[in-house]
Design a protein around this motif. Structure first.
Motif: not given
Length: 136
Positions: A79-91, A93-97, A100-102
């Motif tokens: 799991i790429c934490l950088d992409v998770v962070e980008d997606n959290a901003r884009r959607f 939502v909270d980074f942790l949420r 967890l989803r990914v």
């Protein structure tokens, strides 16, 4: 057995919770962990794995490999934490949420779910929501 978890970044992530989520999804799908490795990494490693194994020259939120069939699961996911962070901003939502989803999404791939078609993506999204709801 619990999944092995590796954090190759300096980010603080809830490792025990991520192990529990992965195990919980697999148990929820009628499976058990034989040997599962979860690697939480940065953009460079995600891109390298994508290039080498999937012929994609970009980083993605998750890459999952299942090595066996049957009730006992052997596999790994990245799991790429950088992409998770980008997606959290884009959607929005909270980074942790989003993390967890990914993680749930990765465990569902280990359980045999695919997301190649719109219908498969919708089915996985619905299951992600079920498991997220269970977390509270």
């Amino acid at each position: 057995m619990l999944p092995e978890l590796y954090n190759t970044t300096r980010r603080d992530i809830p490792e025990e919770k991520l192990r529990d989520v992965t195990s919980g999804v697999l148990r929820g799908e009628g499976l058990e962990v034989e040997e599962v490795t979860a690697v939480y990494c940065g953009r460079d490693l995600s891109r390298r794995i994508n290039r080498e194994f999937l012929q994609h020259d970009y980083a993605t939120d998750t890459i999952t490999f299942r090595y066996n069939e049957g009730r006992l699961v052997e596999g790994e996911f990245y799991i790429c934490l950088d992409v998770v962070e980008d997606n959290a901003r884009r959607f929005g939502v909270d980074f942790l949420r989003e993390l967890l989803r990914v993680t749930i999404h990765s465990a569902l791939h280990l359980a045999g779910y695919r997301d190649a078609s719109p219908g498969e993506r919708a089915d996985m999204r619905a299951l992600e929501d079920v498991y997220l709801e269970r977390l509270g």
